[in-house]
Structure formats: structure tokens, C-alpha cells
Design a protein around this motif. Structure first.
Motif, PDB file in Angstrom:
ATOM      1  N   ARG A  33      90.863  31.727  84.630  1.00  0.00           N
ATOM      2  CA  ARG A  33      89.513  31.473  85.135  1.00  0.00           C
ATOM      3  C   ARG A  33      89.432  30.130  85.839  1.00  0.00           C
ATOM      4  NH1 ARG A  33      83.952  30.226  81.835  1.00  0.00           N
ATOM      5  NH2 ARG A  33      82.582  30.321  83.637  1.00  0.00           N
ATOM      6  N   TYR A  34      89.932  29.099  85.216  1.00  0.00           N
ATOM      7  CA  TYR A  34      89.701  27.746  85.717  1.00  0.00           C
ATOM      8  C   TYR A  34      90.684  27.287  86.769  1.00  0.00           C
ATOM      9  CZ  TYR A  34      86.107  27.128  82.230  1.00  0.00           C
ATOM     10  OH  TYR A  34      84.965  27.256  81.493  1.00  0.00           O
ATOM     11  N   THR A  35      91.753  28.011  87.003  1.00  0.00           N
ATOM     12  CA  THR A  35      92.676  27.611  88.065  1.00  0.00           C
ATOM     13  C   THR A  35      92.547  28.500  89.286  1.00  0.00           C
ATOM     14  OG1 THR A  35      94.493  28.918  87.146  1.00  0.00           O
ATOM     15  CG2 THR A  35      94.307  26.630  86.417  1.00  0.00           C
ATOM     16  N   ARG A  36      91.424  29.192  89.377  1.00  0.00           N
ATOM     17  CA  ARG A  36      91.211  29.998  90.582  1.00  0.00           C
ATOM     18  C   ARG A  36      91.168  29.122  91.821  1.00  0.00           C
ATOM     19  NH1 ARG A  36      86.284  33.759  88.262  1.00  0.00           N
ATOM     20  NH2 ARG A  36      87.529  35.015  86.828  1.00  0.00           N
ATOM     21  N   ASN A  37      90.507  28.012  91.700  1.00  0.00           N
ATOM     22  CA  ASN A  37      90.413  27.064  92.799  1.00  0.00           C
ATOM     23  C   ASN A  37      91.001  25.741  92.341  1.00  0.00           C
ATOM     24  OD1 ASN A  37      88.752  28.953  94.329  1.00  0.00           O
ATOM     25  ND2 ASN A  37      87.188  28.467  92.819  1.00  0.00           N
ATOM     26  N   MET A  38      91.877  25.203  93.137  1.00  0.00           N
ATOM     27  CA  MET A  38      92.533  23.963  92.741  1.00  0.00           C
ATOM     28  C   MET A  38      92.615  23.014  93.922  1.00  0.00           C
ATOM     29  SD  MET A  38      95.528  25.234  90.145  1.00  0.00           S
ATOM     30  CE  MET A  38      95.644  23.605  89.385  1.00  0.00           C
ATOM     31  N   GLY A  39      92.780  21.746  93.596  1.00  0.00           N
ATOM     32  CA  GLY A  39      92.827  20.774  94.673  1.00  0.00           C
ATOM     33  C   GLY A  39      93.635  19.547  94.297  1.00  0.00           C
ATOM     34  N   TRP A  40      93.972  18.785  95.294  1.00  0.00           N
ATOM     35  CA  TRP A  40      94.632  17.492  95.139  1.00  0.00           C
ATOM     36  C   TRP A  40      93.695  16.405  95.652  1.00  0.00           C
ATOM     37  CZ3 TRP A  40      98.984  16.611  92.500  1.00  0.00           C
ATOM     38  CH2 TRP A  40      99.869  17.671  92.290  1.00  0.00           C
ATOM     39  N   PHE A  41      93.598  15.354  94.869  1.00  0.00           N
ATOM     40  CA  PHE A  41      92.806  14.190  95.230  1.00  0.00           C
ATOM     41  C   PHE A  41      93.682  12.953  95.115  1.00  0.00           C
ATOM     42  CE2 PHE A  41      88.441  15.894  95.309  1.00  0.00           C
ATOM     43  CZ  PHE A  41      88.689  17.164  94.818  1.00  0.00           C
ATOM     44  N   ARG A  42      93.244  11.873  95.719  1.00  0.00           N
ATOM     45  CA  ARG A  42      94.001  10.630  95.595  1.00  0.00           C
ATOM     46  C   ARG A  42      93.052   9.446  95.551  1.00  0.00           C
ATOM     47  NH1 ARG A  42      96.906  10.417 101.589  1.00  0.00           N
ATOM     48  NH2 ARG A  42      95.023   9.901 102.810  1.00  0.00           N
ATOM     49  N   GLN A  43      93.526   8.383  94.920  1.00  0.00           N
ATOM     50  CA  GLN A  43      92.741   7.169  94.832  1.00  0.00           C
ATOM     51  C   GLN A  43      93.651   5.966  94.969  1.00  0.00           C
ATOM     52  OE1 GLN A  43      90.403   6.661  91.248  1.00  0.00           O
ATOM     53  NE2 GLN A  43      88.951   5.364  92.338  1.00  0.00           N
ATOM     54  N   ALA A  44      93.382   5.178  95.981  1.00  0.00           N
ATOM     55  CA  ALA A  44      94.116   3.939  96.209  1.00  0.00           C
ATOM     56  C   ALA A  44      93.355   2.786  95.554  1.00  0.00           C
ATOM     57  CB  ALA A  44      94.287   3.688  97.702  1.00  0.00           C
ATOM     58  N   PRO A  45      94.040   1.714  95.211  1.00  0.00           N
ATOM     59  CA  PRO A  45      93.354   0.568  94.586  1.00  0.00           C
ATOM     60  C   PRO A  45      92.193   0.073  95.430  1.00  0.00           C
ATOM     61  CG  PRO A  45      95.720   0.309  94.437  1.00  0.00           C
ATOM     62  CD  PRO A  45      95.476   1.496  95.321  1.00  0.00           C
ATOM     63  N   GLY A  46      91.046  -0.091  94.794  1.00  0.00           N
ATOM     64  CA  GLY A  46      89.874  -0.603  95.488  1.00  0.00           C
ATOM     65  C   GLY A  46      89.142   0.415  96.328  1.00  0.00           C
ATOM     66  N   LYS A  47      89.596   1.659  96.300  1.00  0.00           N
ATOM     67  CA  LYS A  47      88.949   2.703  97.095  1.00  0.00           C
ATOM     68  C   LYS A  47      88.459   3.834  96.196  1.00  0.00           C
ATOM     69  CE  LYS A  47      91.522   1.910 101.374  1.00  0.00           C
ATOM     70  NZ  LYS A  47      92.330   2.560 102.446  1.00  0.00           N
ATOM     71  N   GLU A  48      87.527   4.601  96.720  1.00  0.00           N
ATOM     72  CA  GLU A  48      87.028   5.746  95.988  1.00  0.00           C
ATOM     73  C   GLU A  48      88.043   6.891  96.056  1.00  0.00           C
ATOM     74  OE1 GLU A  48      82.210   5.104  96.504  1.00  0.00           O
ATOM     75  OE2 GLU A  48      83.178   6.900  97.291  1.00  0.00           O
ATOM     76  N   ARG A  49      87.960   7.775  95.042  1.00  0.00           N
ATOM     77  CA  ARG A  49      88.837   8.939  95.059  1.00  0.00           C
ATOM     78  C   ARG A  49      88.404   9.885  96.182  1.00  0.00           C
ATOM     79  NH1 ARG A  49      90.178  11.458  89.334  1.00  0.00           N
ATOM     80  NH2 ARG A  49      87.944  11.948  89.349  1.00  0.00           N
ATOM     81  N   GLU A  50      89.374  10.431  96.885  1.00  0.00           N
ATOM     82  CA  GLU A  50      89.075  11.309  98.005  1.00  0.00           C
ATOM     83  C   GLU A  50      89.857  12.616  97.889  1.00  0.00           C
ATOM     84  OE1 GLU A  50      90.392   9.818 101.779  1.00  0.00           O
ATOM     85  OE2 GLU A  50      92.387   9.288 101.042  1.00  0.00           O
ATOM     86  N   GLY A  51      89.246  13.664  98.402  1.00  0.00           N
ATOM     87  CA  GLY A  51      89.911  14.953  98.428  1.00  0.00           C
ATOM     88  C   GLY A  51      90.988  14.979  99.493  1.00  0.00           C
ATOM     89  N   VAL A  52      92.137  15.535  99.148  1.00  0.00           N
ATOM     90  CA  VAL A  52      93.267  15.601 100.066  1.00  0.00           C
ATOM     91  C   VAL A  52      93.478  17.029 100.564  1.00  0.00           C
ATOM     92  CG1 VAL A  52      95.754  15.285 100.295  1.00  0.00           C
ATOM     93  CG2 VAL A  52      94.393  13.635  98.981  1.00  0.00           C
ATOM     94  N   ALA A  53      93.540  17.969  99.614  1.00  0.00           N
ATOM     95  CA  ALA A  53      93.785  19.366  99.967  1.00  0.00           C
ATOM     96  C   ALA A  53      93.232  20.249  98.861  1.00  0.00           C
ATOM     97  CB  ALA A  53      95.276  19.629 100.150  1.00  0.00           C
ATOM     98  N   ALA A  54      92.814  21.445  99.238  1.00  0.00           N
ATOM     99  CA  ALA A  54      92.271  22.390  98.268  1.00  0.00           C
ATOM    100  C   ALA A  54      92.740  23.787  98.626  1.00  0.00           C
ATOM    101  CB  ALA A  54      90.747  22.330  98.253  1.00  0.00           C
ATOM    102  N   ILE A  55      92.849  24.619  97.586  1.00  0.00           N
ATOM    103  CA  ILE A  55      93.269  25.999  97.796  1.00  0.00           C
ATOM    104  C   ILE A  55      92.395  26.906  96.941  1.00  0.00           C
ATOM    105  CG2 ILE A  55      95.077  25.856  96.014  1.00  0.00           C
ATOM    106  CD1 ILE A  55      96.758  27.743  97.853  1.00  0.00           C
ATOM    107  N   ALA A  56      91.917  27.976  97.553  1.00  0.00           N
ATOM    108  CA  ALA A  56      91.043  28.914  96.869  1.00  0.00           C
ATOM    109  C   ALA A  56      91.843  30.058  96.268  1.00  0.00           C
ATOM    110  CB  ALA A  56      90.011  29.457  97.862  1.00  0.00           C
ATOM    111  N   SER A  57      91.148  30.887  95.499  1.00  0.00           N
ATOM    112  CA  SER A  57      91.815  31.993  94.820  1.00  0.00           C
ATOM    113  C   SER A  57      92.400  32.995  95.807  1.00  0.00           C
ATOM    114  CB  SER A  57      90.844  32.704  93.884  1.00  0.00           C
ATOM    115  OG  SER A  57      89.697  33.141  94.598  1.00  0.00           O
TER     116      SER A  57
END
Length: 126
Positions: A33-57
Motif C-alpha cells: 500500500r505505502y510504496t505505491r508512490n515513491m520519491g527521492w528528496f535531498r537536502q544540502a546544508p543550510g537549504k530546505e529539502r527538495e524533491g528530486v524525482a518521483a515514481i508512481a504506481s
């Protein structure tokens, strides 16, 4: 409950490649159920976390403009594992990379995801 564990980070020179993996574990029903949609995010020092890539079911993918053409997200449902192939890496790609999973709508927004891994560090030197 779903546990996500990232691996594959490291240090590489600019222009190099890395492949990140994210292994999901937990109750079979929860994983399905919970891994139907997944994504990668990244956060550099001093910066907000940002979405990098996502994949749907259904296999649809979405990428941040900064990584289009260089990163590829994929998922092996049989292994419950998410991947991020990163090519032509740049120093600005240096960050802690997190994978995330969720049952609802998919995309590059954090609020769509319920479960997060602890992260794996990527460092790109010039």
C-alpha cells in the motif's frame, strides 16, 4: 509500518555517477500500500529539502528541472527497492538524499509521503 533504508551514497568527482538504493521492509500489506508512490528528496546544508524525482504506481515519473536528463528513478516491485541512477554529477548535487513512500497522490512535494528513510550522503567534488 514501513521501514526505508537508503544506501549507495558516497564521494565522487564531478562528472561521475552513483546509484542510490532504497529498500522497503515491513508488513507485506503495508509495503504494497505505502510504496505505491515513491520519491527521492535531498537536502544540502543550510537549504530546505527538495524533491528530486518521483515514481508512481503506474511507472510514471517526474523530475526536478535541475536533474532532468541526468538522473533516472526506477523501482523493482519484486524486491521492494527504489533506485536513483545519478549521472553527470555536479558539485551542487551534494546533499543528503532521502527516499520516501506514500499511498496517495505522487509528486515532488513532501506532504504526499508518509514514510521516510534516514538518508544517504552524496558528495561531489569539483
Amino acid at each position: 509500518q514501513v521501514q526505508l533504508v537508503e544506501s549507495g551514497g558516497g564521494s565522487v568527482q564531478a562528472g561521475g555517477s552513483l546509484r542510490l538504493s532504497c529498500a522497503a521492509s515491513g508488513y507485506i500489506y503495508s509495503i504494497g500500500r505505502y510504496t505505491r508512490n515513491m520519491g527521492w528528496f535531498r537536502q544540502a546544508p543550510g537549504k530546505e529539502r527538495e524533491g528530486v524525482a518521483a515514481i508512481a504506481s503506474d511507472g510514471s515519473t517526474s523530475y526536478a528541472d535541475s536533474v532532468k536528463g541526468r538522473f533516472t528513478i526506477s523501482k523493482d516491485n519484486a524486491k521492494n527497492t527504489l533506485y536513483l541512477q545519478m549521472n553527470s554529477l555536479k558539485p551542487e548535487d551534494s546533499a543528503m538524499y532521502y527516499c520516501a513512500a506514500g499511498p496517495g497522490t505522487w509528486g515532488l512535494d513532501e506532504y504526499r509521503y508518509n514514510y521516510w528513510g534516514q538518508g544517504t550522503q552524496v558528495t561531489v567534488s569539483s
